[in-house]
Design an enzyme around this catalytic site. Structure first.
Site, PDB file in Angstrom:
ATOM      1  N   LYS A 123       0.822  -1.221   0.000  1.00  0.00           N
ATOM      2  CA  LYS A 123       0.000   0.000   0.000  1.00  0.00           C
ATOM      3  C   LYS A 123       0.845   1.255   0.000  1.00  0.00           C
ATOM      4  O   LYS A 123       0.512   2.227  -0.665  1.00  0.00           O
ATOM      5  CB  LYS A 123      -0.955   0.006   1.202  1.00  0.00           C
ATOM      6  CG  LYS A 123      -2.095  -0.977   1.034  1.00  0.00           C
ATOM      7  CD  LYS A 123      -3.280  -0.626   1.895  1.00  0.00           C
ATOM      8  CE  LYS A 123      -4.446  -1.546   1.524  1.00  0.00           C
ATOM      9  NZ  LYS A 123      -5.646  -1.293   2.283  1.00  0.00           N
ATOM     10  N   LYS A 206      -5.389  -9.562  -6.470  1.00  0.00           N
ATOM     11  CA  LYS A 206      -6.714  -9.750  -5.872  1.00  0.00           C
ATOM     12  C   LYS A 206      -7.679  -8.627  -6.269  1.00  0.00           C
ATOM     13  O   LYS A 206      -7.251  -7.485  -6.504  1.00  0.00           O
ATOM     14  CB  LYS A 206      -6.613  -9.876  -4.354  1.00  0.00           C
ATOM     15  CG  LYS A 206      -6.321  -8.584  -3.629  1.00  0.00           C
ATOM     16  CD  LYS A 206      -6.660  -8.679  -2.143  1.00  0.00           C
ATOM     17  CE  LYS A 206      -6.663  -7.284  -1.549  1.00  0.00           C
ATOM     18  NZ  LYS A 206      -7.702  -6.946  -0.656  1.00  0.00           N
ATOM     19  N   LYS A 209     -11.038  -2.929  -3.669  1.00  0.00           N
ATOM     20  CA  LYS A 209     -11.816  -1.704  -3.839  1.00  0.00           C
ATOM     21  C   LYS A 209     -10.934  -0.498  -4.104  1.00  0.00           C
ATOM     22  O   LYS A 209     -11.413   0.541  -4.523  1.00  0.00           O
ATOM     23  CB  LYS A 209     -12.771  -1.477  -2.659  1.00  0.00           C
ATOM     24  CG  LYS A 209     -12.146  -1.421  -1.300  1.00  0.00           C
ATOM     25  CD  LYS A 209     -13.255  -1.347  -0.240  1.00  0.00           C
ATOM     26  CE  LYS A 209     -12.741  -1.789   1.105  1.00  0.00           C
ATOM     27  NZ  LYS A 209     -13.602  -2.593   1.882  1.00  0.00           N
TER      28      LYS A 209
HETATM   29  P1  ATP Z   1      -8.412  -2.672  -0.147  1.00  0.00           P
HETATM   30  O1  ATP Z   1      -8.151  -3.491  -1.374  1.00  0.00           O
HETATM   31  O2  ATP Z   1      -8.738  -1.259  -0.412  1.00  0.00           O
HETATM   32  O3  ATP Z   1      -7.417  -2.915   0.906  1.00  0.00           O
HETATM   33  P2  ATP Z   1     -10.287  -4.648   0.313  1.00  0.00           P
HETATM   34  O4  ATP Z   1     -11.085  -4.667  -0.904  1.00  0.00           O
HETATM   35  O5  ATP Z   1      -9.203  -5.666   0.509  1.00  0.00           O
HETATM   36  O6  ATP Z   1      -9.730  -3.205   0.474  1.00  0.00           O
HETATM   37  P3  ATP Z   1     -10.998  -4.935   3.089  1.00  0.00           P
HETATM   38  O7  ATP Z   1     -11.948  -4.107   3.878  1.00  0.00           O
HETATM   39  O8  ATP Z   1      -9.553  -4.684   3.332  1.00  0.00           O
HETATM   40  O9  ATP Z   1     -11.277  -4.752   1.540  1.00  0.00           O
HETATM   41  O10 ATP Z   1     -11.314  -6.467   3.298  1.00  0.00           O
HETATM   42  C1  ATP Z   1     -12.437  -6.987   3.965  1.00  0.00           C
HETATM   43  C2  ATP Z   1     -12.400  -8.504   3.925  1.00  0.00           C
HETATM   44  O11 ATP Z   1     -12.557  -8.953   2.575  1.00  0.00           O
HETATM   45  C3  ATP Z   1     -11.081  -9.123   4.420  1.00  0.00           C
HETATM   46  O12 ATP Z   1     -11.363 -10.306   5.156  1.00  0.00           O
HETATM   47  C4  ATP Z   1     -10.345  -9.434   3.163  1.00  0.00           C
HETATM   48  O13 ATP Z   1      -9.421 -10.491   3.312  1.00  0.00           O
HETATM   49  C5  ATP Z   1     -11.499  -9.841   2.252  1.00  0.00           C
HETATM   50  N1  ATP Z   1     -11.157  -9.630   0.854  1.00  0.00           N
HETATM   51  C6  ATP Z   1     -10.876  -8.448   0.272  1.00  0.00           C
HETATM   52  N2  ATP Z   1     -10.606  -8.624  -1.035  1.00  0.00           N
HETATM   53  C7  ATP Z   1     -10.718  -9.950  -1.271  1.00  0.00           C
HETATM   54  C8  ATP Z   1     -10.560 -10.755  -2.437  1.00  0.00           C
HETATM   55  N3  ATP Z   1     -10.244 -10.217  -3.591  1.00  0.00           N
HETATM   56  N4  ATP Z   1     -10.757 -12.088  -2.333  1.00  0.00           N
HETATM   57  C9  ATP Z   1     -11.095 -12.648  -1.143  1.00  0.00           C
HETATM   58  N5  ATP Z   1     -11.260 -11.940   0.001  1.00  0.00           N
HETATM   59  C10 ATP Z   1     -11.068 -10.616  -0.065  1.00  0.00           C
END
Ligand code: ATP
Ligand code: LTN
Length: 338
Positions: A123, A206, A209
């Site tokens: 990040k 992955k 958002k």
């Molecule tokens: P950012 O990418 O901005 O860090 P994020 O999309 O990863 O945000 P988080 O709020 O950090 O969202 O994650 C919330 C939950 O969703 C966590 O348990 C994380 O592991 C899971 N998660 C996020 N993205 C994925 C993905 N692509 N596949 C599976 N699980 C995910």
């Protein structure tokens, strides 16, 4: 909650997890984490948090943040988290999270642990690393505080968060060794096909958002036409047969989404598209997603701000009762005058 339920909860294992209100929730958040929470809430004493203190580790617009906190709470409920079974609350409503974070910073976390954290490296490397907030660096310790405050046994998360749960385990063990048994050492729990949903525009990263392109993710609030367009544009591998293999990561990802949302097995899906190619497969996948999102969106719209605020207020009250006991115990053990 009646007395019998309160008694039963004492014997159940505990689960805790959270999502940041830092953007629109997407299919990765649901399939990697929240879907698992829904099935775990019957077996566990479950607590699900909206982690706003984590969200401010990167810049947020106050007005938007306030809206998103309520939206994430509504999404939890519309996705199947039942406030009668699980406690839902906002992290910043419980002061013990920041207090325990500070204490762990000082008495348990070491620079050597923190410098290994890959999410911080990724990040901070995206922007100017020198300008990354100190909070972003400390983020995993706050997450450990969240988990440890509630005597959590199991933490259901996506694969990207496993390293942070490992840190929580290390900090729990280190604190217990120094000050006597205080924290449960938690376990991460992953789903199978959903643990790492990949970006639609790049199956090597992955779904996220904070991705640059909106063609990376499908948000839970996307309209049908947007979903059709995003799936049509999703990258696919060479060849035209719909088969599941590690050598074809883009198709594997689409098949994972299909199986998780349709409840059809991968084998059944492969057979359905035998000899039909990607076009039909993608069209049908878009419709499977749309069906899921349409009923989710209807449920979200049925929940008022007032109702969700009421749920969060009573959630915060319960969380405060639990967390206060733990933070008092911690303060006593480290030598504060109580
Ligand atoms: P950012 O990418 O901005 O860090 P994020 O999309 O990863 O945000 P988080 O709020 O950090 O969202 O994650 C919330 C939950 O969703 C966590 O348990 C994380 O592991 C899971 N998660 C996020 N993205 C994925 C993905 N692509 N596949 C599976 N699980 C995910
Ligand atoms: N860091 C997590 C969100 C999070 C969390 C937690 C998850 C904050 N505190 C405690 C599980 C348990 C993320 O998904 N980015």
């Amino acid at each position: 909650m009646n007395d019998l339920i309160v008694k039963l909860l004492e014997f159940m294992k505990k689960t805790f997890s959270g999502v940041q209100p830092s953007g629109e929730l997407h299919l990765g958040n649901y399939l990697g984490a929240i879907k698992n929470w829904v099935s775990m809430q019957d077996e566990y004493d479950a607590t699900f948090c909206i982690v706003d203190l984590h969200a401010i580790t990167v810049p947020q617009d106050p007005k938007e943040l306030r809206r998103r906190i309520l939206d994430v709470a509504k999404a939890y409920i519309a996705l199947g988290i039942d406030p009668e079974k699980s406690n839902i609350f906002v992290q910043s409503d419980v002061n013990a999270h920041t207090e325990l974070c500070w204490i762990l910073n000082c008495v348990a976390a070491r620079m050597g642990d923190m410098e290994k954290m890959t999410q911080f490296k990724d990040k901070s490397a995206k922007g100017d690393a020198q300008r990354a907030s100190v909070g972003l660096f400390d983020y995993p310790v706050l997450m450990a505080a969240d988990i440890l405050l509630y005597d959590t046994d199991v933490v259901p998360v996506g694969e990207d968060q496993v390293q942070h749960v490992e840190l929580a385990r290390t900090l729990a063990r280190r604190f217990n060794k120094k000050f006597g048994d205080t924290f449960i050492v938690p376990q991460p729990e992953l789903t199978t096909e959903g643990k790492r949903i990949m970006g639609l525009d790049d199956p090597t990263k992955k779904m996220s958002k904070s991705a640059v392109s909106k063609y990376n993710y499908i948000t839970l609030m996307d309209e049908p036409d947007v979903v059709r367009k995003k799936i049509r544009k999703a990258v696919t591998d060479s060849g035209s047969d719909v088969t599941y293999s590690d050598e074809r990561p883009a198709l594997q990802n689409l098949l994972n989404i299909y199986t998780l949302l349709s409840k059809k097995s991968i084998k059944e899906i492969e057979l359905m598209y035998d000899g039909r190619g990607f076009g039909d497969f993608k069209n049908d996948l878009a419709e499977v997603i749309i069906e899921f999102l349409t009923s989710f969106q209807q449920r979200v719209n049925d929940i008022s701000d007032e109702e969700v605020k009421r749920i969060l207020k009573s959630g915060a009250k319960k969380a405060n009762e639990q967390a206060t006991q733990k933070i008092q115990e911690v303060k006593e053990k480290i030598g504060f005058v109580m």
